[in-house]
Design a protein around this motif. Structure first.
Motif, PDB file in Angstrom:
ATOM      1  N   ASP A  52       0.821  -1.203   0.000  1.00  0.00           N
ATOM      2  CA  ASP A  52       0.000   0.000   0.000  1.00  0.00           C
ATOM      3  C   ASP A  52       0.857   1.256   0.000  1.00  0.00           C
ATOM      4  OD1 ASP A  52      -0.995  -0.327   3.518  1.00  0.00           O
ATOM      5  OD2 ASP A  52       0.827   0.506   2.623  1.00  0.00           O
ATOM      6  N   SER A  53       0.194   2.399   0.014  1.00  0.00           N
ATOM      7  CA  SER A  53       0.918   3.663  -0.099  1.00  0.00           C
ATOM      8  C   SER A  53       1.835   3.918   1.085  1.00  0.00           C
ATOM      9  CB  SER A  53      -0.076   4.812  -0.247  1.00  0.00           C
ATOM     10  OG  SER A  53      -0.992   4.831   0.840  1.00  0.00           O
ATOM     11  N   GLY A  54       1.531   3.274   2.212  1.00  0.00           N
ATOM     12  CA  GLY A  54       2.381   3.436   3.382  1.00  0.00           C
ATOM     13  C   GLY A  54       3.533   2.456   3.436  1.00  0.00           C
ATOM     14  N   GLY A  55       3.567   1.538   2.475  1.00  0.00           N
ATOM     15  CA  GLY A  55       4.642   0.560   2.434  1.00  0.00           C
ATOM     16  C   GLY A  55       4.332  -0.771   3.082  1.00  0.00           C
ATOM     17  N   SER A  56       3.135  -0.915   3.630  1.00  0.00           N
ATOM     18  CA  SER A  56       2.753  -2.196   4.214  1.00  0.00           C
ATOM     19  C   SER A  56       2.431  -3.190   3.108  1.00  0.00           C
ATOM     20  CB  SER A  56       1.537  -2.032   5.119  1.00  0.00           C
ATOM     21  OG  SER A  56       1.841  -1.198   6.208  1.00  0.00           O
ATOM     22  N   SER A  57       2.812  -4.436   3.317  1.00  0.00           N
ATOM     23  CA  SER A  57       2.631  -5.444   2.284  1.00  0.00           C
ATOM     24  C   SER A  57       1.930  -6.685   2.839  1.00  0.00           C
ATOM     25  CB  SER A  57       3.981  -5.841   1.687  1.00  0.00           C
ATOM     26  OG  SER A  57       4.857  -6.317   2.682  1.00  0.00           O
ATOM     27  N   SER A  58       1.400  -7.461   1.927  1.00  0.00           N
ATOM     28  CA  SER A  58       0.730  -8.697   2.298  1.00  0.00           C
ATOM     29  C   SER A  58       0.949  -9.704   1.192  1.00  0.00           C
ATOM     30  CB  SER A  58      -0.762  -8.438   2.519  1.00  0.00           C
ATOM     31  OG  SER A  58      -1.422  -9.624   2.924  1.00  0.00           O
ATOM     32  N   TYR A  59       0.949 -11.002   1.563  1.00  0.00           N
ATOM     33  CA  TYR A  59       1.276 -12.055   0.619  1.00  0.00           C
ATOM     34  C   TYR A  59       0.286 -13.210   0.693  1.00  0.00           C
ATOM     35  CZ  TYR A  59       5.795  -9.693   0.585  1.00  0.00           C
ATOM     36  OH  TYR A  59       6.795  -8.760   0.473  1.00  0.00           O
ATOM     37  N   ALA A  60       0.126 -13.878  -0.428  1.00  0.00           N
ATOM     38  CA  ALA A  60      -0.611 -15.128  -0.419  1.00  0.00           C
ATOM     39  C   ALA A  60       0.215 -16.161   0.337  1.00  0.00           C
ATOM     40  CB  ALA A  60      -0.852 -15.608  -1.847  1.00  0.00           C
ATOM     41  N   GLY A  61      -0.471 -17.076   0.990  1.00  0.00           N
ATOM     42  CA  GLY A  61       0.227 -18.076   1.783  1.00  0.00           C
ATOM     43  C   GLY A  61       1.198 -18.915   0.966  1.00  0.00           C
ATOM     44  N   SER A  62       0.858 -19.151  -0.284  1.00  0.00           N
ATOM     45  CA  SER A  62       1.682 -20.019  -1.123  1.00  0.00           C
ATOM     46  C   SER A  62       3.025 -19.392  -1.502  1.00  0.00           C
ATOM     47  CB  SER A  62       0.917 -20.388  -2.398  1.00  0.00           C
ATOM     48  OG  SER A  62       0.580 -19.222  -3.124  1.00  0.00           O
ATOM     49  N   VAL A  63       3.157 -18.082  -1.350  1.00  0.00           N
ATOM     50  CA  VAL A  63       4.404 -17.417  -1.746  1.00  0.00           C
ATOM     51  C   VAL A  63       5.124 -16.778  -0.562  1.00  0.00           C
ATOM     52  CG1 VAL A  63       3.414 -16.957  -4.007  1.00  0.00           C
ATOM     53  CG2 VAL A  63       3.428 -15.143  -2.279  1.00  0.00           C
ATOM     54  N   LYS A  64       4.506 -16.770   0.588  1.00  0.00           N
ATOM     55  CA  LYS A  64       5.092 -16.113   1.749  1.00  0.00           C
ATOM     56  C   LYS A  64       6.431 -16.749   2.084  1.00  0.00           C
ATOM     57  CE  LYS A  64       2.049 -14.767   4.620  1.00  0.00           C
ATOM     58  NZ  LYS A  64       0.991 -14.716   5.655  1.00  0.00           N
ATOM     59  N   GLY A  65       7.411 -15.903   2.282  1.00  0.00           N
ATOM     60  CA  GLY A  65       8.751 -16.392   2.576  1.00  0.00           C
ATOM     61  C   GLY A  65       9.602 -16.600   1.336  1.00  0.00           C
ATOM     62  N   ARG A  66       8.979 -16.603   0.170  1.00  0.00           N
ATOM     63  CA  ARG A  66       9.726 -16.784  -1.081  1.00  0.00           C
ATOM     64  C   ARG A  66       9.691 -15.527  -1.956  1.00  0.00           C
ATOM     65  NH1 ARG A  66       7.969 -20.313  -4.768  1.00  0.00           N
ATOM     66  NH2 ARG A  66       5.773 -20.212  -4.144  1.00  0.00           N
ATOM     67  N   PHE A  67       8.587 -14.811  -1.912  1.00  0.00           N
ATOM     68  CA  PHE A  67       8.416 -13.619  -2.743  1.00  0.00           C
ATOM     69  C   PHE A  67       8.479 -12.368  -1.860  1.00  0.00           C
ATOM     70  CE2 PHE A  67       5.661 -15.587  -6.391  1.00  0.00           C
ATOM     71  CZ  PHE A  67       6.623 -16.585  -6.547  1.00  0.00           C
ATOM     72  N   THR A  68       8.974 -11.287  -2.441  1.00  0.00           N
ATOM     73  CA  THR A  68       9.024 -10.010  -1.746  1.00  0.00           C
ATOM     74  C   THR A  68       8.553  -8.910  -2.685  1.00  0.00           C
ATOM     75  OG1 THR A  68      10.908 -10.735  -0.411  1.00  0.00           O
ATOM     76  CG2 THR A  68      10.449  -8.372  -0.485  1.00  0.00           C
ATOM     77  N   VAL A  69       7.594  -8.120  -2.227  1.00  0.00           N
ATOM     78  CA  VAL A  69       7.100  -6.997  -3.006  1.00  0.00           C
ATOM     79  C   VAL A  69       7.691  -5.715  -2.435  1.00  0.00           C
ATOM     80  CG1 VAL A  69       4.979  -6.758  -1.632  1.00  0.00           C
ATOM     81  CG2 VAL A  69       5.051  -5.879  -3.976  1.00  0.00           C
ATOM     82  N   SER A  70       8.080  -4.813  -3.310  1.00  0.00           N
ATOM     83  CA  SER A  70       8.640  -3.538  -2.875  1.00  0.00           C
ATOM     84  C   SER A  70       8.283  -2.487  -3.913  1.00  0.00           C
ATOM     85  CB  SER A  70      10.158  -3.640  -2.710  1.00  0.00           C
ATOM     86  OG  SER A  70      10.773  -3.975  -3.941  1.00  0.00           O
ATOM     87  N   LYS A  71       8.514  -1.238  -3.556  1.00  0.00           N
ATOM     88  CA  LYS A  71       8.220  -0.175  -4.514  1.00  0.00           C
ATOM     89  C   LYS A  71       9.242   0.940  -4.406  1.00  0.00           C
ATOM     90  CE  LYS A  71       4.983   2.526  -1.731  1.00  0.00           C
ATOM     91  NZ  LYS A  71       3.675   3.232  -1.745  1.00  0.00           N
ATOM     92  N   ASP A  72       9.341   1.672  -5.499  1.00  0.00           N
ATOM     93  CA  ASP A  72      10.273   2.789  -5.598  1.00  0.00           C
ATOM     94  C   ASP A  72       9.500   3.980  -6.153  1.00  0.00           C
ATOM     95  OD1 ASP A  72      13.096   3.632  -7.697  1.00  0.00           O
ATOM     96  OD2 ASP A  72      12.579   4.314  -5.689  1.00  0.00           O
ATOM     97  N   ASN A  73       9.428   5.037  -5.360  1.00  0.00           N
ATOM     98  CA  ASN A  73       8.709   6.235  -5.783  1.00  0.00           C
ATOM     99  C   ASN A  73       9.655   7.236  -6.413  1.00  0.00           C
ATOM    100  OD1 ASN A  73       6.141   5.440  -4.721  1.00  0.00           O
ATOM    101  ND2 ASN A  73       6.864   5.964  -2.691  1.00  0.00           N
ATOM    102  N   ALA A  74       9.308   7.672  -7.617  1.00  0.00           N
ATOM    103  CA  ALA A  74      10.048   8.737  -8.275  1.00  0.00           C
ATOM    104  C   ALA A  74       9.094   9.902  -8.507  1.00  0.00           C
ATOM    105  CB  ALA A  74      10.634   8.230  -9.599  1.00  0.00           C
ATOM    106  N   LYS A  75       9.586  10.944  -9.141  1.00  0.00           N
ATOM    107  CA  LYS A  75       8.785  12.151  -9.288  1.00  0.00           C
ATOM    108  C   LYS A  75       7.506  11.895 -10.061  1.00  0.00           C
ATOM    109  CE  LYS A  75       9.020  16.947 -10.837  1.00  0.00           C
ATOM    110  NZ  LYS A  75       9.883  18.010 -11.441  1.00  0.00           N
ATOM    111  N   ASN A  76       7.596  11.229 -11.183  1.00  0.00           N
ATOM    112  CA  ASN A  76       6.432  11.041 -12.047  1.00  0.00           C
ATOM    113  C   ASN A  76       6.052   9.587 -12.245  1.00  0.00           C
ATOM    114  OD1 ASN A  76       6.064  13.834 -12.636  1.00  0.00           O
ATOM    115  ND2 ASN A  76       7.861  13.713 -13.976  1.00  0.00           N
ATOM    116  N   THR A  77       6.754   8.678 -11.585  1.00  0.00           N
ATOM    117  CA  THR A  77       6.431   7.263 -11.739  1.00  0.00           C
ATOM    118  C   THR A  77       6.559   6.541 -10.406  1.00  0.00           C
ATOM    119  OG1 THR A  77       8.695   6.596 -12.244  1.00  0.00           O
ATOM    120  CG2 THR A  77       7.308   7.218 -14.117  1.00  0.00           C
TER     121      THR A  77
END
Length: 121
Positions: A52-77
């Motif tokens: 989410d916009s605050g950086g909190s993340s959530s995962y499906a049980g089948s991928v937890k511990g294997r997948f990581t979601v992250s984001k990078d905020n730039a000026k226009n993207t």
């Protein structure tokens, strides 16, 4: 309007890694959360992970511990990543990027065109 462009899919052996990217442009200031979904042949589309916009993340049980979601905020993207480790054949699917934009009367969902991930055994 929000435009989403995914990249990074491909073919990998079981146990390998891939990193997916999703670049969002347009009205990015209005996005409340972004996520990754996947759809395997003959199956329904399922949520893999979101952030989410605050950086909190959530995962499906089948991928937890294997997948990581992250984001990078730039000026226009905003770019959202999905780091996928210890891949399994059952992770094979088309992966779609999603962005949610809340509205006064209704929320809007935006989707990318998808990127194929194939994991061989």
């Amino acid at each position: 309007q929000v435009q989403l462009v995914e990249s990074g899919g491909g073919l990998v052996q079981a146990g390998g890694s891939l990193r997916l990217s999703c670049a969002a442009s347009g009205s990015i200031f209005s996005i409340s959360e972004m996520g990754w979904y996947r759809q395997a042949p003959g199956k329904e589309r399922e949520l893999v992970a979101y952030i989410d916009s605050g950086g909190s993340s959530s995962y499906a049980g089948s991928v937890k511990g294997r997948f990581t979601v992250s984001k990078d905020n730039a000026k226009n993207t905003v770019t959202v990543y999905l780091q996928m480790n210890s891949l399994k054949p059952e992770d094979t699917a088309v992966y779609y990027c999603n962005a949610e934009v809340p509205g006064i009367e209704h929320d809007s969902s935006y989707w990318g065109k998808g990127t194929q991930v194939t994991v061989s055994s």
